[in-house]
Design a protein around this motif. Structure first.
Motif, PDB file in Angstrom:
ATOM      1  N   ILE A 137      -1.745  -1.315  -6.837  1.00 36.30           N
ATOM      2  CA  ILE A 137      -1.373  -2.514  -6.070  1.00 36.30           C
ATOM      3  C   ILE A 137      -0.906  -3.629  -7.013  1.00 36.30           C
ATOM      4  O   ILE A 137       0.088  -4.311  -6.739  1.00 36.30           O
ATOM      5  CB  ILE A 137      -2.551  -2.994  -5.206  1.00 36.30           C
ATOM      6  CG1 ILE A 137      -2.883  -1.951  -4.139  1.00 36.30           C
ATOM      7  CG2 ILE A 137      -2.227  -4.331  -4.544  1.00 36.30           C
ATOM      8  CD1 ILE A 137      -4.148  -2.259  -3.355  1.00 36.30           C
ATOM      9  N   ALA A 138      -1.610  -3.803  -8.128  1.00 34.90           N
ATOM     10  CA  ALA A 138      -1.244  -4.851  -9.100  1.00 34.90           C
ATOM     11  C   ALA A 138       0.159  -4.603  -9.655  1.00 34.90           C
ATOM     12  O   ALA A 138       0.962  -5.542  -9.786  1.00 34.90           O
ATOM     13  CB  ALA A 138      -2.268  -4.896 -10.235  1.00 34.90           C
ATOM     14  N   VAL A 166     -10.155  -5.630  -9.612  1.00 34.57           N
ATOM     15  CA  VAL A 166      -9.245  -4.879 -10.482  1.00 34.57           C
ATOM     16  C   VAL A 166      -7.862  -5.528 -10.516  1.00 34.57           C
ATOM     17  O   VAL A 166      -7.234  -5.628 -11.582  1.00 34.57           O
ATOM     18  CB  VAL A 166      -9.147  -3.408 -10.008  1.00 34.57           C
ATOM     19  CG1 VAL A 166      -8.074  -2.661 -10.806  1.00 34.57           C
ATOM     20  CG2 VAL A 166     -10.498  -2.715 -10.163  1.00 34.57           C
ATOM     21  N   ILE A 167      -7.377  -5.988  -9.356  1.00 36.18           N
ATOM     22  CA  ILE A 167      -6.064  -6.648  -9.297  1.00 36.18           C
ATOM     23  C   ILE A 167      -6.057  -7.890 -10.189  1.00 36.18           C
ATOM     24  O   ILE A 167      -5.097  -8.133 -10.939  1.00 36.18           O
ATOM     25  CB  ILE A 167      -5.702  -7.016  -7.844  1.00 36.18           C
ATOM     26  CG1 ILE A 167      -5.441  -5.743  -7.030  1.00 36.18           C
ATOM     27  CG2 ILE A 167      -4.469  -7.927  -7.802  1.00 36.18           C
ATOM     28  CD1 ILE A 167      -5.278  -5.983  -5.537  1.00 36.18           C
ATOM     29  N   CYS A 168      -7.129  -8.693 -10.119  1.00 41.38           N
ATOM     30  CA  CYS A 168      -7.219  -9.902 -10.954  1.00 41.38           C
ATOM     31  C   CYS A 168      -7.248  -9.550 -12.437  1.00 41.38           C
ATOM     32  O   CYS A 168      -6.626 -10.229 -13.258  1.00 41.38           O
ATOM     33  CB  CYS A 168      -8.459 -10.707 -10.581  1.00 41.38           C
ATOM     34  SG  CYS A 168      -8.340 -11.544  -8.993  1.00 41.38           S
ATOM     35  N   PHE A 184       2.944  -1.872   1.853  1.00 39.57           N
ATOM     36  CA  PHE A 184       2.791  -0.874   0.782  1.00 39.57           C
ATOM     37  C   PHE A 184       1.431  -0.179   0.890  1.00 39.57           C
ATOM     38  O   PHE A 184       1.331   1.046   0.794  1.00 39.57           O
ATOM     39  CB  PHE A 184       2.929  -1.562  -0.577  1.00 39.57           C
ATOM     40  CG  PHE A 184       2.617  -0.658  -1.747  1.00 39.57           C
ATOM     41  CD1 PHE A 184       3.544   0.266  -2.190  1.00 39.57           C
ATOM     42  CD2 PHE A 184       1.390  -0.749  -2.409  1.00 39.57           C
ATOM     43  CE1 PHE A 184       3.251   1.115  -3.271  1.00 39.57           C
ATOM     44  CE2 PHE A 184       1.095   0.080  -3.479  1.00 39.57           C
ATOM     45  CZ  PHE A 184       2.032   1.015  -3.917  1.00 39.57           C
ATOM     46  N   CYS A 185       0.384  -0.976   1.096  1.00 43.85           N
ATOM     47  CA  CYS A 185      -0.964  -0.407   1.209  1.00 43.85           C
ATOM     48  C   CYS A 185      -1.080   0.522   2.425  1.00 43.85           C
ATOM     49  O   CYS A 185      -1.757   1.556   2.372  1.00 43.85           O
ATOM     50  CB  CYS A 185      -2.005  -1.524   1.307  1.00 43.85           C
ATOM     51  SG  CYS A 185      -2.202  -2.474  -0.217  1.00 43.85           S
ATOM     52  N   HIS A 186      -0.405   0.160   3.512  1.00 42.70           N
ATOM     53  CA  HIS A 186      -0.508   0.961   4.747  1.00 42.70           C
ATOM     54  C   HIS A 186       0.325   2.239   4.678  1.00 42.70           C
ATOM     55  O   HIS A 186      -0.193   3.338   4.941  1.00 42.70           O
ATOM     56  CB  HIS A 186      -0.074   0.126   5.942  1.00 42.70           C
ATOM     57  CG  HIS A 186      -0.104   0.880   7.238  1.00 42.70           C
ATOM     58  ND1 HIS A 186      -1.269   1.388   7.779  1.00 42.70           N
ATOM     59  CD2 HIS A 186       0.899   1.225   8.102  1.00 42.70           C
ATOM     60  CE1 HIS A 186      -1.002   1.996   8.915  1.00 42.70           C
ATOM     61  NE2 HIS A 186       0.312   1.921   9.136  1.00 42.70           N
ATOM     62  N   TYR A 187       1.600   2.103   4.305  1.00 40.79           N
ATOM     63  CA  TYR A 187       2.495   3.258   4.384  1.00 40.79           C
ATOM     64  C   TYR A 187       2.436   4.158   3.144  1.00 40.79           C
ATOM     65  O   TYR A 187       2.680   5.362   3.240  1.00 40.79           O
ATOM     66  CB  TYR A 187       3.938   2.789   4.607  1.00 40.79           C
ATOM     67  CG  TYR A 187       4.164   2.266   6.001  1.00 40.79           C
ATOM     68  CD1 TYR A 187       4.238   3.142   7.083  1.00 40.79           C
ATOM     69  CD2 TYR A 187       4.274   0.904   6.244  1.00 40.79           C
ATOM     70  CE1 TYR A 187       4.427   2.670   8.381  1.00 40.79           C
ATOM     71  CE2 TYR A 187       4.469   0.417   7.528  1.00 40.79           C
ATOM     72  CZ  TYR A 187       4.544   1.310   8.596  1.00 40.79           C
ATOM     73  OH  TYR A 187       4.714   0.840   9.869  1.00 40.79           O
TER      74      TYR A 187
END
Length: 533
Positions: free
Chosen positions: A294-295, A358-360, A100-103
């Motif tokens: 991302i979260a 931020v994710i945490c 997800f992060c890459h594409y």
């Protein structure tokens, strides 16, 4: 100044815990906010090297105690599900998040996979804290499944993080070989050192010296260090060591429970406070969009796909799978791994530390606060179930003690109803074991020949031990090979226990024979007596 800061932080942590219990906000989120506030107020702490040492030690304690507190008997029924999520689940979550992060977010491929690996594991401290503090008694043995998964999945995330760090550093590595080596040596190290530990406590008499908790800590650090030195996964070894010794009974076990209860709590506070303290408010704001996206992806896509996909063979209910998906909180491990990445001095195009921050935040804020509500909404709350509570739990953490005895043909209790048995002392029949099954004793329950009954009562703690004498029976001892009733001891003395060389405890009767190698424990009046050689 530093000591004053620690004092203030711990006092504020106590207040934060109280606020958490009343408001429903996860306590760990409040600790993190405290760190941010201190950083914003001008307390400058930017030493990531020191932070990594603290983070690694914190993770070691949290993982070890997670294993130590796991009741394998209760968790065995969900072990296959837990282990699948702790291994393959972390792998799939990391890959999906990385892709997800890459594409979608257009981050470099290896950096994407590194970020996915860092945040792939769920956090034992956060999951356990919410389950226990909110008394979330879950149906279908979901609580032990979650606790075993979150307690054992950090080693997988650590291995993946190290693999992608190596690739980003330019090292040519065999990924399957590294994974095999990490897992194999981690498992062997944990079991081997656990076995050695149990043997050592049978030989050493550390309980008399007040050094037992120190010995446990030494074994914990030694297990991690030796396994890591051999090329294995030290965190995996620690978790297995914790499970191995935590499911054995030994003297001073209660001391260990209280020692690590306090220690793990302090280091959980330290981890989240440290994350906040290391952060920069401007960089947090900059990382908010990407961290939030991302979260949300992990919450709504990666975690549910992983859980529903891997759990499909186990035919679990949809409401249970939905709750398991929601319970994938991120926390201490992600923080520790993010700090490790910063210290590797690899030139990355992304600010991985503040993205993990931020994710945490969003994981704790969204999932942590939603979990109690979702439990009831999904009909997963079971008022008749418990959150990993066992007879051993109460024996370890309270003054309640349990002893067992057997009902024989000659027992005065055989074939009697419990309501007809006169128990003059402050004890209760807590459980009956009959033909491999547990029976809850009631007034109209009959006791049968062959039953094992468990009696509960308030424990007695003798701080001095001066009213007891332990005698080892040697080949030439005058009591060797004699029955207890034939032994002449003082009028004010009584043999209350016999321990065999194998460690078996025998409650002596008149026809009990003392054999060479046995240890006889004598209760006596306070005046001194001599060892009757």
């Amino acid at each position: 100044m530093n000591l004053l800061l620690i004092t203030v932080v711990l006092l504020l942590a106590i207040i934060a815990t109280k606020i958490s219990n009343r408001s429903g906000l996860p306590a760990l989120l409040l600790f993190l906010a405290m760190g941010v506030i201190f950083s914003a107020l001008g307390y400058d702490f930017n030493n990531f090297k020191v932070a990594e040492n603290i983070a690694s030690l914190s993770l070691m304690i949290i993982i070890f105690y997670g294993g130590f507190g796991t009741n394998w008997t209760m968790g065995r029924s969900t072990a296959r599900q837990s282990i699948s999520l702790a291994s393959l689940g972390v792998f799939v979550t990391a890959i999906l998040t990385g892709l997800f992060c890459h594409y979608i977010l257009k981050i470099d491929f290896l950096e994407s996979m590194l970020l996915g690996s860092v945040v792939a594991s769920t956090d034992y401290a956060a999951v356990s804290n919410i389950l226990v503090s909110k008394n979330l008694n879950l149906k279908y043995s979901t609580a032990p499944l979650l606790e075993i998964e979150s307690g054992s999945n950090d080693p997988t995330a650590y291995t993946m993080t190290m693999v992608f760090l190596s690739l980003l550093s330019g090292y040519s590595v065999s990924v399957p070989l590294i994974i095999l080596q990490q897992v194999a040596l981690g498992v062997i190290g944990g079991f081997l050192l656990g076995f050695i530990f149990i043997k050592l406590i049978e030989i050493l008499s550390l309980d008399e010296d007040g050094l037992f908790s120190v010995f446990i800590a030494t074994m914990m650090i030694g297990t991690y260090a030796l396994t890591s030195l051999a090329g294995g996964n030290g965190f995996l070894a620690l978790y297995i060591l914790g499970i191995y010794i935590g499911n054995h009974e030994f003297r001073r076990k209660r001391d260990v429970v209280f020692f690590y209860d306090g220690l793990s709590t302090i280091f959980q506070i330290a981890m989240f406070f440290l994350l906040g303290l290391l952060s920069d408010i401007n960089l947090i704001i900059k990382a908010l969009p990407i961290g939030f996206v991302i979260a949300i992806f992990m919450l709504l896509v990666a975690r549910p796909l992983t859980v529903f996909g891997l759990m499909a063979p186990f035919k679990m209910k949809k409401n249970q799978l939905t709750l398991i998906s929601l319970a994938g909180l991120r926390g201490a491990a992600a923080i520790a791994f993010a700090i490790m990445v910063v210290n590797r001095d690899i030139n990355l195009s992304i600010d991985i530390f503040h993205i993990v921050f931020v994710i945490c935040i969003f994981s704790l804020l969204i999932q942590g606060t939603a979990l109690p509500f979702a439990t009831k909404k999904l009909d997963m709350y079971d008022p008749d179930d418990t959150v990993l509570r066992t007879f051993n739990y109460y024996s370890d953490k309270t003054d309640l003690e349990f002893i067992k005895t057997h009902v024989s043909k000659t027992s005065p209790w055989v074939n009697k109803k419990i309501s007809d048995i006169e128990i003059a002392f402050n004890i209760i029949i807590a459980k009956i074991e009959r033909e491999g099954k547990s029976i809850v004793p009631r007034g109209d329950t009959y006791l049968r020949d062959g039953d094992v009954i468990v009696l509960g009562g308030e424990g007695y703690f003798d701080a001095t031990g001066e009213d007891l004498l332990e005698i080892k029976i040697s080949e030439t001892h005058k009591w060797a090979n004699k029955r207890v009733r034939d032994i002449h001891i003082g009028r004010d003395e009584l043999i209350i226990m016999v321990q065999t060389p194998s460690g078996e405890i025998i409650v002596p009767r008149g026809n009990t024979i003392l054999k060479p190698g046995d240890r006889a424990v004598i209760s006596k009046e306070s005046n001194e007596i001599e060892d009757p050689e």
